[in-house]
Design a protein around this motif. Structure first.
Motif, PDB file in Angstrom:
ATOM      1  N   VAL A 149       0.835  -1.201   0.000  1.00 35.07           N
ATOM      2  CA  VAL A 149       0.000   0.000   0.000  1.00 35.07           C
ATOM      3  C   VAL A 149       0.872   1.253   0.000  1.00 35.07           C
ATOM      4  CG1 VAL A 149      -1.605   1.369   1.400  1.00 35.07           C
ATOM      5  CG2 VAL A 149      -2.027  -1.071   1.044  1.00 35.07           C
ATOM      6  N   THR A 150       1.909   1.271   0.831  1.00 33.31           N
ATOM      7  CA  THR A 150       2.814   2.425   0.859  1.00 33.31           C
ATOM      8  C   THR A 150       3.484   2.630  -0.489  1.00 33.31           C
ATOM      9  OG1 THR A 150       3.255   2.032   3.209  1.00 33.31           O
ATOM     10  CG2 THR A 150       4.797   3.449   2.028  1.00 33.31           C
ATOM     11  N   LEU A 151       3.968   1.551  -1.081  1.00 36.76           N
ATOM     12  CA  LEU A 151       4.603   1.644  -2.394  1.00 36.76           C
ATOM     13  C   LEU A 151       3.625   2.173  -3.444  1.00 36.76           C
ATOM     14  CD1 LEU A 151       6.931   1.117  -4.360  1.00 36.76           C
ATOM     15  CD2 LEU A 151       6.137  -1.267  -4.518  1.00 36.76           C
ATOM     16  N   CYS A 152       2.385   1.709  -3.400  1.00 35.36           N
ATOM     17  CA  CYS A 152       1.395   2.145  -4.388  1.00 35.36           C
ATOM     18  C   CYS A 152       1.073   3.632  -4.238  1.00 35.36           C
ATOM     19  CB  CYS A 152       0.122   1.313  -4.257  1.00 35.36           C
ATOM     20  SG  CYS A 152       0.321  -0.396  -4.807  1.00 35.36           S
ATOM     21  N   VAL A 153       0.977   4.109  -3.017  1.00 32.12           N
ATOM     22  CA  VAL A 153       0.726   5.535  -2.794  1.00 32.12           C
ATOM     23  C   VAL A 153       1.891   6.359  -3.338  1.00 32.12           C
ATOM     24  CG1 VAL A 153       0.466   7.323  -1.026  1.00 32.12           C
ATOM     25  CG2 VAL A 153      -0.786   5.169  -0.816  1.00 32.12           C
ATOM     26  N   ILE A 154       3.113   5.898  -3.125  1.00 33.53           N
ATOM     27  CA  ILE A 154       4.285   6.598  -3.658  1.00 33.53           C
ATOM     28  C   ILE A 154       4.268   6.594  -5.177  1.00 33.53           C
ATOM     29  CG2 ILE A 154       6.804   6.465  -3.859  1.00 33.53           C
ATOM     30  CD1 ILE A 154       6.833   5.487  -0.953  1.00 33.53           C
ATOM     31  N   ILE A 155       3.887   5.476  -5.772  1.00 33.64           N
ATOM     32  CA  ILE A 155       3.796   5.403  -7.233  1.00 33.64           C
ATOM     33  C   ILE A 155       2.778   6.407  -7.759  1.00 33.64           C
ATOM     34  CG2 ILE A 155       3.050   3.945  -9.160  1.00 33.64           C
ATOM     35  CD1 ILE A 155       4.258   1.560  -7.665  1.00 33.64           C
ATOM     36  N   LEU A 156       1.635   6.488  -7.099  1.00 31.62           N
ATOM     37  CA  LEU A 156       0.586   7.398  -7.556  1.00 31.62           C
ATOM     38  C   LEU A 156       0.981   8.864  -7.367  1.00 31.62           C
ATOM     39  CD1 LEU A 156      -2.559   5.511  -6.195  1.00 31.62           C
ATOM     40  CD2 LEU A 156      -1.876   5.766  -8.588  1.00 31.62           C
ATOM     41  N   ARG A 157       1.695   9.163  -6.297  1.00 35.59           N
ATOM     42  CA  ARG A 157       2.051  10.554  -6.011  1.00 35.59           C
ATOM     43  C   ARG A 157       3.289  11.012  -6.779  1.00 35.59           C
ATOM     44  NH1 ARG A 157       1.992  11.998   0.231  1.00 35.59           N
ATOM     45  NH2 ARG A 157       2.289  14.038  -0.744  1.00 35.59           N
TER      46      ARG A 157
END
Length: 249
Positions: A149-157
């Motif tokens: 989840v943390t990685l995905c948020v970083i990818i999106l941001r």
């Protein structure tokens, strides 16, 4: 390494499922599990061994990913990375129980009298709930979901990888999280359970891991190094935007 982990673990887990009815057998009582395990040993022990160590491969790319993405100084990803690495270790403990702990219990249950079998079943339940449900499934899954989840948020941001990868990762991580109901129900009878959460969530998450690995292989990303000027590539609609590769070009 992400692709290798996903493919080899899927092969080992599929074999385990075919010959030992995993993971459904995890919710069966000791009087069902132990005779089934004894009947399948020693080949079953080696399949559990392969399942454990193919999953352990995942720790390597998880720990290396911040450097590959040029985000070694990103605090959130640093914390998530250690959570992900810890998750793999906890899951490894859960898997390796079947190599080092369960075989002698299965043998004692097969060869013992009624009193011995009763004692072995109690021992089985204790180690299964602690090493399996608590460490491997509950903590192991929660920590790796937190990592993804943390990685995905970083990818999106930050768009260090395609945004669709971040969006799909959040979706499959949410589905995978719903499997916690099945785990909590082992300690809290009556807790709401969605039976398909484990199958759909874990399968989708495994496919996402493979997609993550393929994306890293085929898309240009910055490796963290001494050059503080060069920006990480920005992805828009799947196309990289960097000073060397302008989107308008």
């Amino acid at each position: 390494m992400f692709v290798l982990s996903a493919v080899t673990f899927a092969a080992a887990a599929s074999t385990l499922s075919a010959i030992f009815d995993w993971p459904d057998i995890l919710r069966e009582p000791a009087r069902v599990v132990l005779p089934a395990f004894a009947a399948g040993a020693p080949a079953l022990v080696w399949i559990w061994f392969a399942t454990a160590w193919t999953y352990a491969i995942l720790a390597i790319p998880v720990l290396l990913l911040p450097s590959v993405l040029g985000l070694r100084r990103n605090t959130a990803l640093q914390i998530a990375t250690w959570a992900g690495g810890s998750s793999v270790l906890l899951s490894l403990i859960g898997f390796l129980r079947w190599v080092f702990v369960v075989p002698p219990l299965a043998d004692a249950h097969r060869d013992g009298d009624a009193a011995t079998r009763t004692a072995v079943e109690a021992a089985w339940t204790a180690q299964h709930q602690f090493g399996g449900a608590l460490l491997g499934e509950h903590l192991g899954q929660l920590l790796i979901i937190g990592w993804s989840v943390t990685l995905c948020v970083i990818i999106l941001r930050r768009r260090v990888l395609p945004r669709w990868l971040g969006a799909t990762g959040l979706a499959v991580s949410t589905l995978y999280l719903l499997n916690q109901g099945d785990i909590l129900a082992t300690a809290l009878p009556g807790f709401p359970v969605w039976d398909l959460a484990g199958l759909i969530g874990s399968t989708g998450w495994g496919l996402w891991i493979a997609a993550l690995g393929i994306s890293i292989l085929i898309l240009p990303i910055r490796v963290d190094g001494p050059d503080p000027v060069r920006p990480a590539p920005q992805y828009s609609s799947g196309r990289p935007t960097t000073p060397e590769h302008p989107a308008a070009g």
